[in-house]
Design a protein around this motif. Structure first.
Motif, PDB file in Angstrom:
ATOM      1  N   ALA A  49       0.857  -1.190   0.000  1.00 10.90           N
ATOM      2  CA  ALA A  49       0.000   0.000   0.000  1.00 10.90           C
ATOM      3  C   ALA A  49       0.892   1.238   0.000  1.00 10.90           C
ATOM      4  O   ALA A  49       2.045   1.173   0.455  1.00 10.90           O
ATOM      5  CB  ALA A  49      -0.930   0.005   1.209  1.00 10.90           C
ATOM      6  N   PRO A  50       0.403   2.368  -0.489  1.00  8.29           N
ATOM      7  CA  PRO A  50       1.202   3.593  -0.506  1.00  8.29           C
ATOM      8  C   PRO A  50       1.160   4.312   0.842  1.00  8.29           C
ATOM      9  O   PRO A  50       0.350   3.988   1.714  1.00  8.29           O
ATOM     10  CB  PRO A  50       0.508   4.430  -1.583  1.00  8.29           C
ATOM     11  CG  PRO A  50      -0.928   3.991  -1.512  1.00  8.29           C
ATOM     12  CD  PRO A  50      -0.893   2.518  -1.179  1.00  8.29           C
ATOM     13  N   ALA A  56      10.097   3.000   6.992  1.00  4.21           N
ATOM     14  CA  ALA A  56       9.166   1.876   7.110  1.00  4.21           C
ATOM     15  C   ALA A  56       9.273   0.944   5.910  1.00  4.21           C
ATOM     16  O   ALA A  56       9.230  -0.280   6.056  1.00  4.21           O
ATOM     17  CB  ALA A  56       7.742   2.400   7.256  1.00  4.21           C
ATOM     18  N   GLU A  57       9.401   1.506   4.719  1.00  5.22           N
ATOM     19  CA  GLU A  57       9.529   0.657   3.527  1.00  5.22           C
ATOM     20  C   GLU A  57      10.814  -0.163   3.571  1.00  5.22           C
ATOM     21  O   GLU A  57      10.823  -1.333   3.170  1.00  5.22           O
ATOM     22  CB  GLU A  57       9.467   1.520   2.275  1.00  5.22           C
ATOM     23  CG  GLU A  57       8.082   2.106   2.005  1.00  5.22           C
ATOM     24  CD  GLU A  57       7.955   2.720   0.623  1.00  5.22           C
ATOM     25  OE1 GLU A  57       8.985   2.851  -0.069  1.00  5.22           O
ATOM     26  OE2 GLU A  57       6.814   3.056   0.236  1.00  5.22           O
ATOM     27  N   LYS A  58      11.907   0.428   4.062  1.00  5.89           N
ATOM     28  CA  LYS A  58      13.155  -0.323   4.191  1.00  5.89           C
ATOM     29  C   LYS A  58      12.999  -1.451   5.216  1.00  5.89           C
ATOM     30  O   LYS A  58      13.535  -2.546   5.032  1.00  5.89           O
ATOM     31  CB  LYS A  58      14.291   0.612   4.611  1.00  5.89           C
ATOM     32  CG  LYS A  58      14.760   1.558   3.515  1.00  5.89           C
ATOM     33  CD  LYS A  58      15.878   2.465   4.025  1.00  5.89           C
ATOM     34  CE  LYS A  58      16.340   3.431   2.953  1.00  5.89           C
ATOM     35  NZ  LYS A  58      17.392   4.357   3.462  1.00  5.89           N
ATOM     36  N   ALA A  59      12.267  -1.179   6.296  1.00  6.08           N
ATOM     37  CA  ALA A  59      12.048  -2.212   7.310  1.00  6.08           C
ATOM     38  C   ALA A  59      11.242  -3.373   6.736  1.00  6.08           C
ATOM     39  O   ALA A  59      11.544  -4.542   6.991  1.00  6.08           O
ATOM     40  CB  ALA A  59      11.336  -1.612   8.527  1.00  6.08           C
ATOM     41  N   PRO A 150       2.073   0.411   5.661  1.00  8.71           N
ATOM     42  CA  PRO A 150       3.146  -0.589   5.698  1.00  8.71           C
ATOM     43  C   PRO A 150       4.259  -0.164   6.651  1.00  8.71           C
ATOM     44  O   PRO A 150       4.648   1.004   6.699  1.00  8.71           O
ATOM     45  CB  PRO A 150       3.623  -0.632   4.245  1.00  8.71           C
ATOM     46  CG  PRO A 150       2.404  -0.257   3.458  1.00  8.71           C
ATOM     47  CD  PRO A 150       1.716   0.789   4.278  1.00  8.71           C
ATOM     48  N   GLY A 151       4.761  -1.122   7.411  1.00  8.03           N
ATOM     49  CA  GLY A 151       5.799  -0.853   8.395  1.00  8.03           C
ATOM     50  C   GLY A 151       5.274  -0.644   9.787  1.00  8.03           C
ATOM     51  O   GLY A 151       6.049  -0.687  10.755  1.00  8.03           O
ATOM     52  N   ASP A 152       3.964  -0.397   9.948  1.00  7.03           N
ATOM     53  CA  ASP A 152       3.387  -0.289  11.288  1.00  7.03           C
ATOM     54  C   ASP A 152       3.500  -1.636  11.990  1.00  7.03           C
ATOM     55  O   ASP A 152       3.492  -2.700  11.344  1.00  7.03           O
ATOM     56  CB  ASP A 152       1.922   0.148  11.217  1.00  7.03           C
ATOM     57  CG  ASP A 152       1.757   1.601  10.784  1.00  7.03           C
ATOM     58  OD1 ASP A 152       2.770   2.333  10.757  1.00  7.03           O
ATOM     59  OD2 ASP A 152       0.622   1.990  10.452  1.00  7.03           O
ATOM     60  N   LEU A 153       3.575  -1.611  13.303  1.00  4.25           N
ATOM     61  CA  LEU A 153       3.736  -2.830  14.092  1.00  4.25           C
ATOM     62  C   LEU A 153       2.416  -3.197  14.749  1.00  4.25           C
ATOM     63  O   LEU A 153       1.832  -2.401  15.484  1.00  4.25           O
ATOM     64  CB  LEU A 153       4.803  -2.629  15.165  1.00  4.25           C
ATOM     65  CG  LEU A 153       6.174  -2.161  14.675  1.00  4.25           C
ATOM     66  CD1 LEU A 153       7.139  -2.029  15.846  1.00  4.25           C
ATOM     67  CD2 LEU A 153       6.735  -3.107  13.618  1.00  4.25           C
TER      68      LEU A 153
END
Length: 288
Positions: A49-50, A56-59, A150-153
């Motif tokens: 998702a954008p 976050a994208e790297k993670a 994306p990247g949220d925990l």
């Protein structure tokens, strides 16, 4: 006679298939980690998702590179981020082989992913990561996945968080789930004890941020070792200190100190002996 011909035909077909594969795989060989954008049994591991930050994208990309690696209890919590051999979890018979498996537990994978992206900001276990001073925004369980990026925990646990995973978008997450399994993409589970989600801020030196040291260090409800225990830091963990005060003297690790620090994310106190820095921390105000 018919049964014998059938058996021969089955064996011939099996040999033909093995030849096409170039030989039978080793019974002990572990699959090589897959890379981001690689389809898995549960779906594609990638940013789905954008809107996510570059960190976050790297993670997400770093976590997706570990698809197929073993879950192993306690894995990923060595001096440096990365896979380690695990331990036996006394409460889980499936962990019997974890000391032989190189991999991650849930928080070890989260630590590794964000270390690749931002320099190891998320040390500690799942509960400590969920309460990290690097959390920028929190989302309740009732909000489901609607506001997530994306990247949220995502976290699970009533009271103390016991599991954590990385959101990919589109209702998917990448996780190290439990002993006997490998890192995989899963559908987000919003039932049971789902506790909500957090968004990690880009790396900055937040005011009042320090690191603990030592192993199995307990925090307390009040600045006293006789008050109830709250949470245990199994190893060095980044924490935010709101204020400090003089209270009960403590002797440990060859030091004596009467200074205690208040950790607002945990609602608990820790002796300054286990905070890296001076006995009385510079730049931290005195508690009223």
């Amino acid at each position: 006679m018919t049964m014998r011909r059938t058996a021969v035909a089955t064996a011939t077909a099996a040999l033909t298939l093995l030849a096409a594969w170039g030989g039978a795989p080793s019974a002990t060989a572990a699959p090589a980690p897959k890379t981001a954008n690689t389809p898995t049994a549960a779906g594609t591991c990638a940013v789905l998702a954008p809107g996510a930050s570059a960190v976050a994208e790297k993670a997400v990309a770093a976590a997706c590179e570990q698809i197929g690696v073993w879950y192993t209890w306690g894995g990923g919590h060595g001096p440096q981020p990365g896979p380690t051999y695990g331990q036996v979890d006394p409460s889980d018979p499936d962990s019997a082989h974890d000391p032989e498996r190189l991999g991650f537990d849930c928080s070890g994978l989260v630590r590794y992913a964000y270390a690749r992206a931002a320099g190891d900001p998320l040390t500690g276990n799942a509960h400590h990561q969920f309460h990290s001073p690097h959390v920028q925004q929190r989302f309740t369980a009732a909000q489901a996945t609607g506001p997530l990026l994306p990247g949220d925990l995502l976290a699970w646990g009533s009271g103390s968080i016991h599991h954590i995973a990385i959101y990919l978008g589109a209702g998917k997450m990448v996780e190290a789930r439990e002993s006997g399994t490998r890192i995989t993409v899963s559908d987000v589970r919003l039932d049971g004890d789902y506790a909500g989600a957090v968004r990690i801020a880009p790396p900055t030196a937040a005011p009042g941020t320090f690191s603990t040291w030592g192993t199995d260090v307990w925090t307390h409800r009040e600045p006293s070792t006789t008050s109830p225990r709250v949470h245990k830091f199994p190893g060095p963990t980044t924490v935010r200190i709101e204020c400090q005060k003089h209270a009960e003297p403590v002797t440990a690790e060859g030091y004596t100190n009467d200074a205690w620090s208040y950790l607002p994310e945990y609602g608990a106190w820790i002796t300054n002996i286990y905070i890296k820095g001076a006995a009385w921390l510079d730049g931290v105000r005195t508690c009223p």
